[in-house]
Design a protein around this motif. Structure first.
Motif: not given
Length: 431
Positions: A285-295
């Motif tokens: 929710s805070q770091y958007g596409a970056s966090a989704v990419a790492y996940e």
């Protein structure tokens, strides 16, 4: 395990001796006057009673200190006290023991059911130690007991060289003893202990009572450079009957937690409670596409390449020149350099594993290429632009601000977790 206990006991004894010498007092001079009399074999740390003292008039020839494990009753009392602390859970969250929760507070750690004196995570600890004050007659029979539980809890500031313990003492079952007094101090290696608890005085407790007013403090001698130093804390107790004329003091000591301090990370030295695996936590929710990419990388790369997990953690490499080189090889090097996608606002290449890790820097043509897209309602989808078989990495199309903010958060957490150069850490993605 037996050798480990012997080592901890030896370290505690050395720490106590060092503390006494620092005060200008020899260990022999600090012993009670009656210590020359041999204690009953197998009966713990015992002190001969003074003729005419209260315990002696009761028929006690010795006052002794024994250790006991933390009981279910102890934990129930601690939980009852913890329930009164705002924002602290008094019971395990989602069935997870606080001792297995990397975010548990010191108060919550005290309620752990783990069968050990010290329960800790990377930033907090709780020491629990049971004491039994025992009166013995000349035949070695027990004629009186008083049970005490001592706890010391602390949260460490990763940007400070000082920390404080909050001391709580719980009086349990008393039998043949009306009251006891307890004084508590501590010593440590590689750090400077503050004054004894309660200003060097003693608290008096009767059965069922408790005291939450004690404090012990420390300051590490580590300021910078070198490897991470470790401070081993040891505790010293003095337990006595409330006999104003002839107090009979029994002495106890035990090993406590260890605290690791360094001056290598960030702009200031600081400390952590343990060397448990460090964690960098990023919110979608805070770091958007970056966090989704790492996940996505952790969930979709092959088992041998799903890095940043507890089983395959990343390894920090803070060298600026190597980080730039790794970023170039993953995002810009031929034969398949990153090309911005017009459907992504301010598109920027975001790589995983990170460039500031030893695992980063794989040539980009070997990486899977993805575009995380927000679809509303907190949901995301990931479009795979190029799927490389057995890819060891990803490069993701991410808006520049989300990429930069995620990178800054990782940098801040490297400092707050005190992750040293070459140290492993886990990347945890949360909603």
């Amino acid at each position: 395990m037996k050798r480990a206990r012997h080592l901890l006991a030896a370290l505690a004894a050395l720490a106590l001796t060092a503390a006494l010498l620092a005060l200008g007092t020899s260990p022999a001079a600090a012993a009670p006057p009656s210590a020359g009399r041999a204690a009953p074999k197998g009966h713990g740390a015992c002190t001969a009673t003074t003729p005419g003292s209260g315990p002696a008039r009761q028929g006690a020839a010795w006052t002794c200190i024994r250790e006991r494990p933390v009981t279910a009753g102890d934990l129930a009392r601690i939980r009852a006290r913890t329930a009164a602390v705002p924002g602290v859970a008094a019971a395990p969250l989602d069935g997870v023991d606080p001792g297995d929760n990397p975010d548990a507070s010191p108060e919550a750690l005290c309620t752990s059911t783990k069968r050990q004196d010290v329960v800790s995570n990377r930033h907090a600890y709780c020491m629990r130690h049971g004491i039994v004050y025992v009166l013995e007659n000349r035949a070695g029979d027990t004629i009186g007991t008083a049970e005490l539980l001592v706890t010391a809890r602390s949260a460490l500031d990763p940007n400070s060289v000082q920390w404080q313990e909050n001391i709580a003492v719980y009086a349990g079952k008393y039998d043949g003893v009306s009251a006891v007094r307890l004084a508590l101090s501590s010593s440590c290696t590689a750090c400077i202990p503050g004054p004894p608890a309660w200003g060097g005085g003693a608290i008096e407790l009767r059965a069922g009572e408790e005291d939450q007013t004690g404090h012990l403090s420390y300051e590490t001698t580590t300021r910078g450079g070198g490897e991470r130093s470790r401070s081993m804390i040891a505790y010293q107790s003095q337990t006595e009957s409330p006999d104003a004329e002839y107090p009979v003091i029994s002495y106890g000591q035990w090993a406590g937690p260890s605290v690791a301090c360094d001056g290598q990370v960030g702009n200031s030295p600081g400390c952590i409670a343990t060397d448990d695996l460090a964690r960098v936590v990023l919110s979608k929710s805070q770091y958007g596409a970056s966090a989704v990419a790492y996940e996505w990388a952790q969930n979709n790369l092959s088992d041998n390449n799903a890095m940043g997990t507890a089983k395959r953690p990343l390894t920090r490499d803070g060298d600026e020149a190597r980080a730039k080189s790794r970023s170039y090889y993953t995002c810009k090097a031929p034969p398949k350099p990153f090309v911005a996608d017009p459907t992504v606002v301010n598109d920027e290449c975001d790589e995983f594993p990170f460039a500031r890790t030893r695992q980063g820097g794989t040539i980009g043509s070997m990486c899977a290429e993805i575009i995380p897209r927000y679809v509303g309602g907190g949901a995301w989808r990931v479009d795979v632009v190029r799927d490389e078989p057995v890819a060891p990495c990803i490069k993701a199309h991410v808006p520049s601000d989300q990429n930069q903010n995620a990178g800054r958060s990782v940098g801040r957490q490297v400092q707050s977790e005190r992750i040293l150069q070459g140290e492993a850490y886990q990347v945890v993605i949360i909603p």
